[in-house]
Design a protein around this motif. Structure first.
Motif, PDB file in Angstrom:
ATOM      1  N   CYS A  10      15.855 -15.702  55.434  1.00  0.00           N
ATOM      2  CA  CYS A  10      14.954 -15.408  54.380  1.00  0.00           C
ATOM      3  C   CYS A  10      15.977 -15.096  53.066  1.00  0.00           C
ATOM      4  CB  CYS A  10      13.795 -14.201  54.833  1.00  0.00           C
ATOM      5  SG  CYS A  10      14.649 -12.810  54.954  1.00  0.00           S
ATOM      6  N   LEU A  11      15.154 -14.423  52.208  1.00  0.00           N
ATOM      7  CA  LEU A  11      15.881 -13.856  51.001  1.00  0.00           C
ATOM      8  C   LEU A  11      16.924 -12.555  51.068  1.00  0.00           C
ATOM      9  CD1 LEU A  11      16.480 -14.560  47.856  1.00  0.00           C
ATOM     10  CD2 LEU A  11      14.337 -13.052  47.468  1.00  0.00           C
ATOM     11  N   GLY A  12      16.093 -11.800  51.640  1.00  0.00           N
ATOM     12  CA  GLY A  12      16.793 -10.392  51.558  1.00  0.00           C
ATOM     13  C   GLY A  12      17.399  -9.962  53.089  1.00  0.00           C
ATOM     14  N   ASN A  13      16.944 -10.629  54.000  1.00  0.00           N
ATOM     15  CA  ASN A  13      17.224 -10.208  55.405  1.00  0.00           C
ATOM     16  C   ASN A  13      16.955  -8.935  55.810  1.00  0.00           C
ATOM     17  OD1 ASN A  13      20.147 -10.016  57.581  1.00  0.00           O
ATOM     18  ND2 ASN A  13      17.989 -10.907  58.039  1.00  0.00           N
ATOM     19  N   ILE A  14      15.786  -8.351  55.134  1.00  0.00           N
ATOM     20  CA  ILE A  14      15.216  -7.065  55.471  1.00  0.00           C
ATOM     21  C   ILE A  14      13.616  -7.019  55.869  1.00  0.00           C
ATOM     22  CG2 ILE A  14      16.863  -5.751  54.174  1.00  0.00           C
ATOM     23  CD1 ILE A  14      14.658  -5.214  51.883  1.00  0.00           C
ATOM     24  N   CYS A  15      13.259  -8.278  55.619  1.00  0.00           N
ATOM     25  CA  CYS A  15      11.670  -8.399  55.887  1.00  0.00           C
ATOM     26  C   CYS A  15      11.384  -9.247  56.984  1.00  0.00           C
ATOM     27  CB  CYS A  15      10.682  -8.218  54.783  1.00  0.00           C
ATOM     28  SG  CYS A  15      10.783  -7.197  53.552  1.00  0.00           S
ATOM     29  N   ARG A  16      11.130 -10.665  56.438  1.00  0.00           N
ATOM     30  CA  ARG A  16      10.734 -11.669  57.275  1.00  0.00           C
ATOM     31  C   ARG A  16      11.623 -12.303  58.231  1.00  0.00           C
ATOM     32  NH1 ARG A  16       9.617 -15.411  52.079  1.00  0.00           N
ATOM     33  NH2 ARG A  16      11.439 -14.274  51.619  1.00  0.00           N
ATOM     34  N   SER A  17      12.946 -12.324  57.935  1.00  0.00           N
ATOM     35  CA  SER A  17      13.921 -13.059  59.183  1.00  0.00           C
ATOM     36  C   SER A  17      14.261 -11.907  60.014  1.00  0.00           C
ATOM     37  CB  SER A  17      15.177 -13.553  58.288  1.00  0.00           C
ATOM     38  OG  SER A  17      15.976 -12.456  57.637  1.00  0.00           O
ATOM     39  N   TYR A  47      21.542  -9.181  47.981  1.00  0.00           N
ATOM     40  CA  TYR A  47      20.949  -7.948  47.518  1.00  0.00           C
ATOM     41  C   TYR A  47      20.858  -6.531  48.597  1.00  0.00           C
ATOM     42  CZ  TYR A  47      18.527 -11.351  44.512  1.00  0.00           C
ATOM     43  OH  TYR A  47      18.207 -12.054  43.784  1.00  0.00           O
ATOM     44  N   HIS A  48      20.727  -7.139  50.093  1.00  0.00           N
ATOM     45  CA  HIS A  48      20.414  -5.809  50.903  1.00  0.00           C
ATOM     46  C   HIS A  48      21.430  -5.793  52.069  1.00  0.00           C
ATOM     47  CE1 HIS A  48      16.680  -4.727  49.009  1.00  0.00           C
ATOM     48  NE2 HIS A  48      16.524  -6.092  48.753  1.00  0.00           N
ATOM     49  N   ILE A  49      22.608  -6.363  51.694  1.00  0.00           N
ATOM     50  CA  ILE A  49      23.859  -6.479  52.645  1.00  0.00           C
ATOM     51  C   ILE A  49      24.070  -4.853  53.435  1.00  0.00           C
ATOM     52  CG2 ILE A  49      26.318  -6.982  53.171  1.00  0.00           C
ATOM     53  CD1 ILE A  49      26.081  -9.110  51.143  1.00  0.00           C
TER      54      ILE A  49
HETATM   55  P1  4NP Z   1      12.679 -10.779  52.751  1.00  0.00           P
HETATM   56  O1  4NP Z   1      12.183 -10.034  51.495  1.00  0.00           O
HETATM   57  O2  4NP Z   1      13.596 -12.008  51.902  1.00  0.00           O
HETATM   58  O3  4NP Z   1      11.558 -11.275  53.611  1.00  0.00           O
HETATM   59  O4  4NP Z   1      13.921  -9.909  53.372  1.00  0.00           O
HETATM   60  C1  4NP Z   1      12.463  -9.581  50.377  1.00  0.00           C
HETATM   61  C2  4NP Z   1      13.351  -8.427  50.332  1.00  0.00           C
HETATM   62  C3  4NP Z   1      13.730  -7.986  49.336  1.00  0.00           C
HETATM   63  C4  4NP Z   1      13.767  -8.774  48.101  1.00  0.00           C
HETATM   64  C5  4NP Z   1      12.906  -9.768  47.931  1.00  0.00           C
HETATM   65  C6  4NP Z   1      12.338 -10.253  49.123  1.00  0.00           C
HETATM   66  N1  4NP Z   1      14.164  -8.219  46.798  1.00  0.00           N
HETATM   67  O5  4NP Z   1      13.798  -8.913  45.725  1.00  0.00           O
HETATM   68  O6  4NP Z   1      14.952  -7.332  46.835  1.00  0.00           O
END
Ligand code: 4NP
Length: 156
Positions: A10-17, A47-49
């Protein structure tokens, strides 16, 4: 037997993936298939490494008896070679992963997670990050469906 290697992105690797990774491991374990699969997850962004999964996502997963483990990392070129399937949560993730595949060698491995749903109509796993609690619950239920579909597809 060779393990099937799955990378959820996913984008941040903290929610969906991380949810997809841990739900997949939960289903694999429950169905006695631990020796057949290897799962990991990654983000397209930096962003969240190093971060743990989002607290709100952890609470939603816990309601379904699933613990979210792991630390965020960014997808690397090598992942395209190593994994058998790379599962994108949404179309934006899909095109960002494709962009890493400069020679088009790995396109056949890159799939949308929602290609494997059997009950939910969604084409993408919605990003819950800026929304309320119900969005996180929805992601877990959608991923439970898609992960079971993916498991059945891999086991055919
Ligand atoms: P993810 O969710 O891609 O499911 O982990 C997000 C986490 C962080 C951000 C966007 C989506 N962000 O913009 O920081």
């Amino acid at each position: 037997m060779q393990k099937t290697k799955l990378l959820f992105v996913c984008l941040g690797n903290i929610c969906r993936s991380p949810s997809a990774e841990n739900i997949m491991n939960y289903l694999i374990e429950k169905q006695g298939l631990r020796n057949q699969f290897e799962c990991d997850s990654a983000g397209t962004s930096r962003y969240h490494i190093g971060s743990s999964p989002d607290k709100r996502m952890k609470i939603a997963a816990k309601k379904r008896g699933i613990e979210l483990k792991g630390k965020a990392r960014q997808i690397e070129d090598f992942d395209l070679e190593y994994y058998d399937f790379i599962l994108a949560m949404d179309k934006s993730n899909y095109f960002d992963i494709l962009a890493l595949d400069r020679q088009g060698k790995y396109k056949h491995k890159i799939k949308l997670m929602c290609d494997f749903t059997t009950k939910f109509p969604d084409q993408e796993v919605p990003d819950p990050y800026y929304g309320g609690e119900s969005g996180f619950d929805y992601v877990i239920d959608l991923l439970l469906d898609a992960c079971q579909g993916l498991l059945d597809f891999c086991n055919k």
